[in-house]
Design a protein around this motif. Sequence first.
Motif, PDB file in Angstrom:
ATOM      1  N   MET A   4      -7.500  -1.278   2.481  1.00  0.00           N
ATOM      2  CA  MET A   4      -6.607  -0.464   1.730  1.00  0.00           C
ATOM      3  C   MET A   4      -6.704   1.198   1.734  1.00  0.00           C
ATOM      4  O   MET A   4      -5.827   1.795   1.536  1.00  0.00           O
ATOM      5  CB  MET A   4      -7.025  -0.716   0.285  1.00  0.00           C
ATOM      6  N   TRP A  38      -6.616   3.523  -4.932  1.00  0.00           N
ATOM      7  CA  TRP A  38      -7.650   2.755  -4.106  1.00  0.00           C
ATOM      8  C   TRP A  38      -8.472   1.743  -5.221  1.00  0.00           C
ATOM      9  O   TRP A  38      -9.237   0.903  -4.633  1.00  0.00           O
ATOM     10  CB  TRP A  38      -8.526   3.562  -3.409  1.00  0.00           C
ATOM     11  N   PHE A  81       0.813  -1.393  -0.196  1.00  0.00           N
ATOM     12  CA  PHE A  81      -0.001  -0.091   0.065  1.00  0.00           C
ATOM     13  C   PHE A  81       0.889   1.249  -0.033  1.00  0.00           C
ATOM     14  O   PHE A  81       0.569   2.228  -0.770  1.00  0.00           O
ATOM     15  CB  PHE A  81      -0.992   0.050   1.250  1.00  0.00           C
TER      16      PHE A  81
END
Length: 198
Positions: A175, A160, A59
């Motif tokens: 996330m 995203w 991420f």
Amino acid sequence: MKSRNWVRLFLSTLLVGAISTIIVGFAVKWSEYKELFIAADIVEILLVISWLVGVGFIFSIISQMGFFAYLTVHRFGLGLFKNAWNPAQIVLIAFVLFDLIYFRYQVFGETGESITPYLLVPIGILLFGSVIAYFKSKQTNNKAFIPALFFMFVVTVIEWFPAIRVNESSWLYLMLYPILICNAYQLLILPKFTKQKS
């Protein structure tokens, strides 16, 4: 910025991504993980933490790619559009906000389902982005507000997108929050690294 400072920014953002993902991961999936703590299963807890750290690194890297891509696009936009770049960013923010609400509802909403759940998250991202953009404008100047908001909203939504496509609630939040935190961190910490001489 010196290469040493780029490395420091990269590593510190990796750390932010890992820590935020561990916290969010346990919060989002607490119903699954609480039994590990009740049973004091240290090995399993460490395995889960290791997995969350790895996901957090991913991420963080996605966030950093988005950040550096935006810095490039922002310079290009300033050169090409001049004074029209900020209004163009406002239009794009509105467009992405509409798309995130309407098209997500059209694709994933069930017959008779309220649109409210599809409103809350985009508006929440926009509000959080506005707060970060406010602090960024105080940190630098008032002209930084719209670019910062654009980055915090539009770029975050783009980053995203893999979770949006899956539309599984735990993944959506797992996330989203670390990416928002990493984006905010990079945006606010960058001046510190650019001012360092070594």
